[in-house]
Scaffold this motif. Structure first.
Motif, mmCIF file in Angstrom:
data_model
loop_
_atom_site.group_PDB
_atom_site.id
_atom_site.type_symbol
_atom_site.label_atom_id
_atom_site.label_comp_id
_atom_site.label_asym_id
_atom_site.label_seq_id
_atom_site.Cartn_x
_atom_site.Cartn_y
_atom_site.Cartn_z
ATOM 1 N N ALA A 95 0.819 -1.212 0.000
ATOM 2 C CA ALA A 95 0.000 0.000 0.000
ATOM 3 C C ALA A 95 0.850 1.258 0.000
ATOM 4 C CB ALA A 95 -0.930 -0.003 1.212
ATOM 5 N N TRP A 96 2.131 1.124 0.331
ATOM 6 C CA TRP A 96 3.004 2.286 0.441
ATOM 7 C C TRP A 96 3.717 2.623 -0.863
ATOM 8 C CZ3 TRP A 96 2.240 5.134 4.517
ATOM 9 C CH2 TRP A 96 1.715 4.549 5.653
ATOM 10 N N THR A 97 3.587 1.791 -1.886
ATOM 11 C CA THR A 97 4.346 2.022 -3.113
ATOM 12 C C THR A 97 3.985 3.331 -3.798
ATOM 13 O OG1 THR A 97 2.783 0.705 -4.401
ATOM 14 C CG2 THR A 97 4.733 -0.430 -3.549
ATOM 15 N N ASP A 98 2.729 3.757 -3.714
ATOM 16 C CA ASP A 98 2.307 4.994 -4.371
ATOM 17 C C ASP A 98 2.267 6.195 -3.429
ATOM 18 O OD1 ASP A 98 1.972 3.701 -6.811
ATOM 19 O OD2 ASP A 98 -0.092 3.131 -6.343
ATOM 20 N N VAL A 99 2.729 5.999 -2.203
ATOM 21 C CA VAL A 99 2.677 7.099 -1.240
ATOM 22 C C VAL A 99 3.932 7.951 -1.357
ATOM 23 C CG1 VAL A 99 2.569 7.728 1.197
ATOM 24 C CG2 VAL A 99 1.252 5.776 0.353
ATOM 25 N N ASP A 100 3.722 9.201 -1.703
ATOM 26 C CA ASP A 100 4.805 10.176 -1.744
ATOM 27 C C ASP A 100 4.270 11.478 -1.137
ATOM 28 O OD1 ASP A 100 3.162 11.256 -3.705
ATOM 29 O OD2 ASP A 100 4.516 10.816 -5.360
ATOM 30 N N ASP A 101 5.099 12.488 -1.077
ATOM 31 C CA ASP A 101 4.679 13.751 -0.465
ATOM 32 C C ASP A 101 3.429 14.314 -1.128
ATOM 33 O OD1 ASP A 101 6.761 13.569 1.304
ATOM 34 O OD2 ASP A 101 8.000 15.110 0.344
ATOM 35 N N ALA A 102 3.341 14.233 -2.464
ATOM 36 C CA ALA A 102 2.182 14.774 -3.179
ATOM 37 C C ALA A 102 0.901 14.030 -2.792
ATOM 38 C CB ALA A 102 2.406 14.695 -4.690
ATOM 39 N N ALA A 103 0.985 12.705 -2.659
ATOM 40 C CA ALA A 103 -0.195 11.919 -2.277
ATOM 41 C C ALA A 103 -0.636 12.252 -0.853
ATOM 42 C CB ALA A 103 0.102 10.424 -2.404
ATOM 43 N N ILE A 104 0.327 12.442 0.035
ATOM 44 C CA ILE A 104 -0.005 12.798 1.418
ATOM 45 C C ILE A 104 -0.653 14.178 1.462
ATOM 46 C CG2 ILE A 104 0.961 13.354 3.686
ATOM 47 C CD1 ILE A 104 3.045 11.113 3.132
ATOM 48 N N ALA A 106 -2.285 15.673 -0.902
ATOM 49 C CA ALA A 106 -3.626 15.570 -1.488
ATOM 50 C C ALA A 106 -4.604 14.955 -0.489
ATOM 51 C CB ALA A 106 -3.583 14.734 -2.775
ATOM 52 N N GLY A 107 -4.138 13.971 0.253
ATOM 53 C CA GLY A 107 -5.005 13.308 1.222
ATOM 54 C C GLY A 107 -5.403 14.189 2.385
ATOM 55 N N ILE A 108 -4.510 15.067 2.814
ATOM 56 C CA ILE A 108 -4.840 15.922 3.956
ATOM 57 C C ILE A 108 -5.396 17.279 3.544
ATOM 58 C CG2 ILE A 108 -3.199 14.799 5.495
ATOM 59 C CD1 ILE A 108 -1.352 17.219 5.139
ATOM 60 N N SER A 109 -5.471 17.547 2.246
ATOM 61 C CA SER A 109 -5.959 18.856 1.792
ATOM 62 C C SER A 109 -7.398 19.102 2.236
ATOM 63 C CB SER A 109 -5.844 18.983 0.272
ATOM 64 O OG SER A 109 -6.726 18.078 -0.361
#
Length: 148
Positions: A95-104, A106-109
């Motif tokens: 599940a962590w393969t696509d997690v980067d700063d941009a994804a984080i 976007a998720g907390i926006s």
């Protein structure tokens, strides 16, 4: 005679807002003490206390804008939706393969800016006359949504 005024308290974790009010009552020798918004026991931060005649000013402070800062642990779910609960689920390594700063970001926006706050199941809001966090920690599910 008791003092009158506004007291700004940096509430530590582990104390309820009521604990702080009780200590203030003892310290200032008065029963007329109130606060401008409950902080959950786990929360730290500013708790605005009114003493004696200043309690009537708290009405104006309650509606003021607030800013929250939080530390988020990704990949774990707990029984209480916070750091105090038991971990009941963790994300697979894949599940962590696509997690980067941009994804984080976007998720907390959706948690940034002007939002309508929805209390968690372990908030200090009262449900059926009891604090939601007490119900959850006693093993009973609670909906922290206030009755209409």
């Amino acid at each position: 005679m008791a003092s009158h005024g506004i007291l700004l308290v940096d509430k530590p974790g582990g104390l309820t807002s009521h604990d702080v009010v009780a200590r203030t009552r003892r310290a200032f020798g008065t029963r007329k003490v109130g606060h401008a918004g409950t902080l959950d026991p786990m929360a730290t931060g500013l708790l605005v206390i009114g003493i004696e005649g200043a309690t009537r000013l708290l009405t104006y402070i309650v509606g003021a804008d607030k800013t929250y800062a939080a530390t988020i642990r990704l990949g774990a779910r707990t029984t209480t939706d916070d750091a105090e609960g038991d971990v009941v689920d963790t994300a697979d390594a894949g599940a962590w393969t696509d997690v980067d700063d941009a994804a984080i970001l976007a998720g907390i926006s959706t948690l940034t800016g002007a939002i309508s706050q929805v209390p968690s199941s372990v908030s200090a809001i009262k449900v059926a006359g009891r604090r939601a966090y007490d119900l959850v920690r006693a093993g009973r599910a609670s909906s922290s949504q206030p009755a209409p």
